[in-house]
Scaffold this active site. Sequence first.
Site, short mmCIF file in Angstrom:
data_model
loop_
_atom_site.label_atom_id
_atom_site.label_comp_id
_atom_site.label_asym_id
_atom_site.label_seq_id
_atom_site.Cartn_x
_atom_site.Cartn_y
_atom_site.Cartn_z
CB ALA A 1 -0.91 0.01 1.23
N GLY B 1 -0.90 -5.12 1.16
CA GLY B 1 -2.17 -5.01 0.46
C GLY B 1 -2.16 -5.71 -0.89
CD GLU C 1 -4.08 -7.24 3.61
OE1 GLU C 1 -4.65 -7.43 4.69
OE2 GLU C 1 -3.64 -6.12 3.25
CD GLU D 1 0.47 -5.87 5.94
OE1 GLU D 1 -0.28 -5.78 4.97
OE2 GLU D 1 1.18 -6.89 6.17
#
Length: 260
Positions: A66, A112, A115, A135
Amino acid sequence: MKFDNILVEKNNKIAQVTINRPNKLNALNKAIIHELSEAFKALEGDNDIKVIVLTGSGDKAFVAGADISEFSHFSVDEGGTLAKKGQEILFNLIENLSTPVIAAINGFALGGGLELAMACHFRIASNNAKMGLPEVSLGVIPGYGGTQRLPQLVGKGKAMEMIMTATMIPADEAFNCGLVNHVTTQEELLPLAEKIASKIMRNSSVAISAAIRAVNANFEDGVNGFDVEIEEFGNCFGTNDFKEGTTAFLEKRKPNFPGE
């Protein structure tokens, strides 16, 4: 469909959605999330599209994470809202899309990005791909479904290790633990996706949509997946695809599914 950060190409009933931000290793930001959401909703409503392939531009990254600069200053409430809205408008949307979605992981799929790939119905990867949820190295946890979907795919222990160590795993290890279904060369990645898509398209799109709903039901709290399967199975008997499929079988010919 024209977007600023993604490309959408249609060919032979397959849509290829490419995240096109190579100078940032295709990092996710709000704009990309919204554009992907709009693209997937539009493609789901397109009766000519039977399979969607999601990939990243260039040869380095699917999505390398991200865009941290967008949320590094967020408060507790803002952080929670970021995760909630992202899951609702994109990640859960893809997971529950009635059109099959294949993630073609062509490089880094981190945070992300992984994900996003895990929200797809299944994944294939090039042999240069690396995957992970880093993360906790930033003082946060995965917020777009990573703590839920990774254990479903690789098991609790492996998921805990990957999340706690923030380690990237190579494509062959991702294959061995069930995170991806196939590994191939970068040159053959999209041709393989198209080959798998062509196999999918031989079958009833109506039945495939029902199967997606039935499989996903097993992972919903308070939902009995067996009951959903029974209901979806029964519903299939009322479709033209069922009539065509069974008739073609009995007549010893290939079916021509009407898609309804």
